[in-house]
Design a protein around this motif. Structure first.
Motif, PDB file in Angstrom:
ATOM      1  N   LEU A  53     -22.174  -3.666 -11.477  1.00  0.00           N
ATOM      2  CA  LEU A  53     -22.225  -4.801 -12.395  1.00  0.00           C
ATOM      3  C   LEU A  53     -21.684  -4.338 -13.741  1.00  0.00           C
ATOM      4  O   LEU A  53     -22.200  -3.403 -14.333  1.00  0.00           O
ATOM      5  CB  LEU A  53     -23.667  -5.309 -12.527  1.00  0.00           C
ATOM      6  CG  LEU A  53     -24.318  -5.754 -11.212  1.00  0.00           C
ATOM      7  CD1 LEU A  53     -25.762  -6.184 -11.461  1.00  0.00           C
ATOM      8  CD2 LEU A  53     -23.541  -6.877 -10.565  1.00  0.00           C
ATOM      9  N   GLU A  54     -20.643  -5.029 -14.199  1.00  0.00           N
ATOM     10  CA  GLU A  54     -19.926  -4.550 -15.384  1.00  0.00           C
ATOM     11  C   GLU A  54     -20.738  -4.628 -16.661  1.00  0.00           C
ATOM     12  O   GLU A  54     -20.424  -3.968 -17.636  1.00  0.00           O
ATOM     13  CB  GLU A  54     -18.660  -5.388 -15.593  1.00  0.00           C
ATOM     14  CG  GLU A  54     -17.604  -5.130 -14.567  1.00  0.00           C
ATOM     15  CD  GLU A  54     -16.453  -6.079 -14.762  1.00  0.00           C
ATOM     16  OE1 GLU A  54     -15.570  -5.773 -15.570  1.00  0.00           O
ATOM     17  OE2 GLU A  54     -16.474  -7.154 -14.134  1.00  0.00           O
ATOM     18  N   TRP A  55     -21.750  -5.505 -16.666  1.00  0.00           N
ATOM     19  CA  TRP A  55     -22.530  -5.676 -17.889  1.00  0.00           C
ATOM     20  C   TRP A  55     -23.730  -4.732 -17.938  1.00  0.00           C
ATOM     21  O   TRP A  55     -24.540  -4.814 -18.836  1.00  0.00           O
ATOM     22  CB  TRP A  55     -22.995  -7.133 -18.017  1.00  0.00           C
ATOM     23  CG  TRP A  55     -23.727  -7.647 -16.841  1.00  0.00           C
ATOM     24  CD1 TRP A  55     -25.074  -7.637 -16.660  1.00  0.00           C
ATOM     25  CD2 TRP A  55     -23.169  -8.247 -15.672  1.00  0.00           C
ATOM     26  NE1 TRP A  55     -25.392  -8.172 -15.444  1.00  0.00           N
ATOM     27  CE2 TRP A  55     -24.253  -8.577 -14.820  1.00  0.00           C
ATOM     28  CE3 TRP A  55     -21.872  -8.541 -15.246  1.00  0.00           C
ATOM     29  CZ2 TRP A  55     -24.057  -9.180 -13.576  1.00  0.00           C
ATOM     30  CZ3 TRP A  55     -21.694  -9.137 -14.016  1.00  0.00           C
ATOM     31  CH2 TRP A  55     -22.770  -9.459 -13.200  1.00  0.00           C
ATOM     32  N   ARG A  56     -23.830  -3.856 -16.965  1.00  0.00           N
ATOM     33  CA  ARG A  56     -24.943  -2.913 -16.958  1.00  0.00           C
ATOM     34  C   ARG A  56     -24.417  -1.494 -17.097  1.00  0.00           C
ATOM     35  O   ARG A  56     -23.382  -1.157 -16.531  1.00  0.00           O
ATOM     36  CB  ARG A  56     -25.718  -3.023 -15.646  1.00  0.00           C
ATOM     37  CG  ARG A  56     -26.618  -4.240 -15.562  1.00  0.00           C
ATOM     38  CD  ARG A  56     -27.236  -4.322 -14.191  1.00  0.00           C
ATOM     39  NE  ARG A  56     -28.250  -5.373 -14.151  1.00  0.00           N
ATOM     40  CZ  ARG A  56     -29.535  -5.146 -13.892  1.00  0.00           C
ATOM     41  NH1 ARG A  56     -29.966  -3.934 -13.633  1.00  0.00           N
ATOM     42  NH2 ARG A  56     -30.396  -6.138 -13.874  1.00  0.00           N
ATOM     43  N   THR A  57     -25.187  -0.664 -17.786  1.00  0.00           N
ATOM     44  CA  THR A  57     -24.827   0.745 -17.900  1.00  0.00           C
ATOM     45  C   THR A  57     -25.059   1.418 -16.549  1.00  0.00           C
ATOM     46  O   THR A  57     -25.651   0.821 -15.649  1.00  0.00           O
ATOM     47  CB  THR A  57     -25.712   1.440 -18.943  1.00  0.00           C
ATOM     48  OG1 THR A  57     -27.075   1.323 -18.507  1.00  0.00           O
ATOM     49  CG2 THR A  57     -25.568   0.812 -20.304  1.00  0.00           C
ATOM     50  N   ASP A  72     -25.542   6.143 -19.931  1.00  0.00           N
ATOM     51  CA  ASP A  72     -25.458   4.932 -20.732  1.00  0.00           C
ATOM     52  C   ASP A  72     -24.039   4.402 -20.867  1.00  0.00           C
ATOM     53  O   ASP A  72     -23.759   3.546 -21.690  1.00  0.00           O
ATOM     54  CB  ASP A  72     -26.065   5.190 -22.118  1.00  0.00           C
ATOM     55  CG  ASP A  72     -27.534   5.591 -22.003  1.00  0.00           C
ATOM     56  OD1 ASP A  72     -28.267   4.848 -21.337  1.00  0.00           O
ATOM     57  OD2 ASP A  72     -27.909   6.646 -22.531  1.00  0.00           O
ATOM     58  N   ALA A  73     -23.141   4.929 -20.034  1.00  0.00           N
ATOM     59  CA  ALA A  73     -21.763   4.432 -20.057  1.00  0.00           C
ATOM     60  C   ALA A  73     -21.664   3.184 -19.196  1.00  0.00           C
ATOM     61  O   ALA A  73     -22.374   3.042 -18.200  1.00  0.00           O
ATOM     62  CB  ALA A  73     -20.829   5.512 -19.536  1.00  0.00           C
ATOM     63  N   TYR A  74     -20.785   2.267 -19.591  1.00  0.00           N
ATOM     64  CA  TYR A  74     -20.542   1.068 -18.788  1.00  0.00           C
ATOM     65  C   TYR A  74     -19.492   1.399 -17.721  1.00  0.00           C
ATOM     66  O   TYR A  74     -18.680   2.309 -17.917  1.00  0.00           O
ATOM     67  CB  TYR A  74     -20.061  -0.072 -19.690  1.00  0.00           C
ATOM     68  CG  TYR A  74     -21.182  -0.647 -20.508  1.00  0.00           C
ATOM     69  CD1 TYR A  74     -21.951  -1.689 -20.008  1.00  0.00           C
ATOM     70  CD2 TYR A  74     -21.505  -0.132 -21.759  1.00  0.00           C
ATOM     71  CE1 TYR A  74     -23.007  -2.204 -20.735  1.00  0.00           C
ATOM     72  CE2 TYR A  74     -22.558  -0.641 -22.503  1.00  0.00           C
ATOM     73  CZ  TYR A  74     -23.307  -1.680 -21.978  1.00  0.00           C
ATOM     74  OH  TYR A  74     -24.361  -2.183 -22.697  1.00  0.00           O
ATOM     75  N   ASN A 130     -16.660   0.274 -16.911  1.00  0.00           N
ATOM     76  CA  ASN A 130     -15.248   0.383 -17.293  1.00  0.00           C
ATOM     77  C   ASN A 130     -14.967   1.621 -18.149  1.00  0.00           C
ATOM     78  O   ASN A 130     -13.824   1.922 -18.454  1.00  0.00           O
ATOM     79  CB  ASN A 130     -14.762  -0.892 -17.998  1.00  0.00           C
ATOM     80  CG  ASN A 130     -15.411  -1.103 -19.338  1.00  0.00           C
ATOM     81  OD1 ASN A 130     -16.442  -0.493 -19.632  1.00  0.00           O
ATOM     82  ND2 ASN A 130     -14.825  -1.931 -20.164  1.00  0.00           N
ATOM     83  N   GLU A 131     -16.033   2.331 -18.522  1.00  0.00           N
ATOM     84  CA  GLU A 131     -15.835   3.589 -19.250  1.00  0.00           C
ATOM     85  C   GLU A 131     -15.884   4.784 -18.311  1.00  0.00           C
ATOM     86  O   GLU A 131     -15.733   5.918 -18.742  1.00  0.00           O
ATOM     87  CB  GLU A 131     -16.926   3.760 -20.321  1.00  0.00           C
ATOM     88  CG  GLU A 131     -16.940   2.655 -21.346  1.00  0.00           C
ATOM     89  CD  GLU A 131     -18.178   2.684 -22.228  1.00  0.00           C
ATOM     90  OE1 GLU A 131     -18.034   2.386 -23.416  1.00  0.00           O
ATOM     91  OE2 GLU A 131     -19.274   2.972 -21.731  1.00  0.00           O
ATOM     92  N   LEU A 132     -16.134   4.514 -17.026  1.00  0.00           N
ATOM     93  CA  LEU A 132     -16.280   5.605 -16.055  1.00  0.00           C
ATOM     94  C   LEU A 132     -15.043   5.699 -15.159  1.00  0.00           C
ATOM     95  O   LEU A 132     -14.418   4.688 -14.844  1.00  0.00           O
ATOM     96  CB  LEU A 132     -17.504   5.359 -15.176  1.00  0.00           C
ATOM     97  CG  LEU A 132     -18.866   5.433 -15.852  1.00  0.00           C
ATOM     98  CD1 LEU A 132     -19.943   4.956 -14.898  1.00  0.00           C
ATOM     99  CD2 LEU A 132     -19.172   6.836 -16.326  1.00  0.00           C
ATOM    100  N   SER A 133     -14.731   6.917 -14.730  1.00  0.00           N
ATOM    101  CA  SER A 133     -13.634   7.110 -13.782  1.00  0.00           C
ATOM    102  C   SER A 133     -14.079   6.629 -12.407  1.00  0.00           C
ATOM    103  O   SER A 133     -15.260   6.404 -12.166  1.00  0.00           O
ATOM    104  CB  SER A 133     -13.276   8.583 -13.718  1.00  0.00           C
ATOM    105  OG  SER A 133     -14.343   9.301 -13.161  1.00  0.00           O
ATOM    106  N   GLY A 134     -13.119   6.504 -11.493  1.00  0.00           N
ATOM    107  CA  GLY A 134     -13.430   6.029 -10.148  1.00  0.00           C
ATOM    108  C   GLY A 134     -14.474   6.887  -9.461  1.00  0.00           C
ATOM    109  O   GLY A 134     -15.393   6.383  -8.812  1.00  0.00           O
TER     110      GLY A 134
END
Lengths: 292, 273
Positions: free
Chosen positions: B105-109, B146-148, B150-154
């Motif tokens: 879920l993109e809105w969750r860390t 605590d990264a979202y 879209n801030e994480l690699s695959g």
């Protein structure tokens, strides 16, 4: 293919950064507000340019003042009768915002019902479409007959105008959920209520906000259309009166305030979007550069 | 560590024949507008608790369908599927599922994405918090809680998905091409880590993959499937030590034998069609 490219993009844009969560949250909201400000200055400049041209044309006497009044006279008219304009602006704002609010509630609820029940969707869709294609100015007199001369028929027309884009966008949003997310939810033993509140509805919010932005401008039009048909207050009434008296400065003032009302409502929705969906807003700006 | 004893303390093992997953004479047919498609026919499998089983086969041979059957997301047209001796009749809660796309879920860390599992199951918060910390450490997500998404690699996203799937200590973990979208190097790293995590948790794992090397390196047994209609072509026992160093394993004769046999089977079956 698309998934592949986003993953690559994400990988390249993900250096090991780990600021404290609170700092990140604040920086996120601040950054999105800054972006918001940055995205507003261009349209503001264009608007200013239009005013300059307007002023130049009237100052050079290229058109007769009774056809196009100068910005100065228009402003004077407003300043001379602030109470009058304030009252009528308030009436139209009230109708617009009430109509918009009702449209949101009715629109979202019917979208949810339609998504969860194909039978309801099939039976309701033609009716919805019918309500949308019928010219509002043509049925507005009927509302006056039914609901009287007060504010109610104006609110109803505003609801009718704003309702459709909200329903369509919410239905689209709720339906475009990744089926894997729903399967995942099933393996977690989640009930339909949990799946809706934790996954499906939040995922639909970007679509919903797109619909809200269209609906915000429609609500203003709806309220004014209602006033055109029969009213003794509101900006629609002001414009009709001014038109009858060939009082173009008042007419222009009414038009400007009305447009401003629509813009303010639109910007309010957009601002809310930036605050409620920072995750989406930030990705959307990325999208512009990576042609997602 | 408290994570090592999940399968041994399952009480329902006693009532069954002991197998974690049993698939008995299963067939799956889909009805489309134009024609009926048989996705799987006559599949029978038995997977013991704590086993790591890989499933390989050509695209569209019903590998993913097999996982959906085990999880109860899909009902077989005929035959039976049993999980710990119980007939699978609907979506099962006692499994963990990892998809090819991390499905976060993109809105969750990262942390709150993992916690989704606990929220949906209404698990007690205090107990869950410690478990999440444990998983974050085990999967190497420390510092990224605590990264979202879209801030994480695959690879990091897939680690979050893995944590989410393991949170409730499922006795069976189903993985549907979990590393298919990762680059080769990240994929190898994830293989090594998955092997370690499997050994630490003792969970039964069913892994669907397109990579023959991945299948053999990770598994005790590799199930090779025929193209549609999919059925089991051969089950290959992987004759490698429990302790598997990645580079060393690649050069083992047993590894070469297993991968060679699978390649033969897959190549032979596709050219014959």
């Amino acid at each position: 293919m698309a998934a592949q490219s986003t993953i690559e993009h994400r990988e390249s844009s993900a250096p090991a950064r780990t600021p404290a969560p609170a700092a990140r949250r604040r920086a996120g909201a601040g950054a999105s507000l800054l972006r918001f400000a940055r995205s507003t200055w261009r349209p503001a400049a264009v608007l200013a340019a239009i005013f300059v041209v307007w002023w130049a044309v009237t100052a050079a006497d290229l058109v007769k003042p009774y056809l196009v009044p100068s910005p100065g006279t228009t402003l004077d008219v407003v300043l001379a009768q602030t109470g009058y304009f304030a009252h009528h602006t308030w009436i139209t704002s009230y109708e617009t915002i009430l109509g918009f609010a009702i449209a949101i509630v009715v629109g979202v609820v019917s979208a949810v019902v339609m998504v969860y029940s194909p039978t309801v969707e099939k039976s309701l869709y033609p009716l919805l479409l019918f309500a949308q294609v019928i010219p509002k100015i043509a049925i507005a007199p009927l509302f006056i007959v039914w609901l009287g001369f007060g504010l109610t028929p104006k609110v109803v027309v505003a609801v009718l105008m704003a309702f459709f884009p909200i329903v369509i966008s919410t239905v689209t949003g709720l339906k475009s959920i990744d089926p894997e997310m729903l399967q995942l939810s099933a393996t977690m033993g989640a009930g339909p209520g949990q799946t809706f509140t934790k996954i499906r509805f939040p995922a639909a919010l970007p679509h919903l906000f797109a619909g809200l932005k269209v609906a915000a401008t429609m609500a203003v039009t709806g309220a004014v259309v209602g006033e055109f048909v029969g009213a003794n207050e509101g900006l629609g009434y002001v414009i009709l009166q001014a038109n009858g008296n060939l009082d173009t400065p008042t007419l222009f003032a009414g038009l400007l305030i009305m447009s401003l009302l629509g813009v303010v409502l639109f910007v309010a929705v957009e601002l809310l979007e930036y605050l409620v969906l920072p995750w989406h807003a930030s990705r959307r700006t990325d999208a512009a550069t990576t042609s997602l | 560590m408290t994570v090592g004893n999940t399968t041994t303390q399952r009480p329902d093992d006693a009532t069954s024949t002991g197998a974690a997953v049993e698939i008995d004479q299963v067939a799956v047919r889909f009805r489309t507008k134009k024609k009926d498609v048989t996705a799987l026919r006559d599949v029978s499998l038995r997977i013991e608790p704590g086993e790591f089983v890989s499933i390989v086969g050509a695209s569209g041979c019903g590998k993913s369908t097999l996982l959906k059957l085990v999880s109860g997301l899909l009902r077989p047209s005929s035959g039976q599927v049993r999980l710990h001796g119980e007939d699978v009749r609907g979506p099962r809660r006692d499994i963990g599922y990892v998809f090819q796309r991390a499905a976060l879920l993109e809105w969750r860390t990262a942390r709150r994405n993992i916690l989704l599992q606990a929220e949906m199951r209404r698990l007690p918060k205090a107990q869950v918090r410690q478990r999440v910390d444990e998983l974050i450490e085990m999967t190497g997500l420390t510092g990224f809680e605590d990264a979202y998404p879209n801030e994480l690699s695959g690879g990091m996203q897939q680690r979050v998905a893995l944590c989410r799937a393991l949170l409730h200590r499922p006795p069976v973990l189903l993985m549907d091409e979990p590393f298919g979208a990762l680059d080769a190097l990240t994929r190898e790293q994830m293989n090594v880590e998955l092997r370690r995590i499997w050994r630490e948790t003792g969970t039964t794992v069913l892994l669907v993959t397109h990579s023959i090397a991945e299948a053999v390196y990770l598994a005790n047994r590799v199930i090779v499937m025929t193209p549609r209609p999919g059925t089991v072509a051969e089950v290959i026992d992987v004759d490698l030590p429990v302790e598997r160093d990645y580079g060393q394993t690649m050069s083992e004769p047993a590894f070469a034998r297993a991968t060679g046999r699978i390649r033969d089977l897959l190549g032979a079956t596709t050219t014959a069609e």
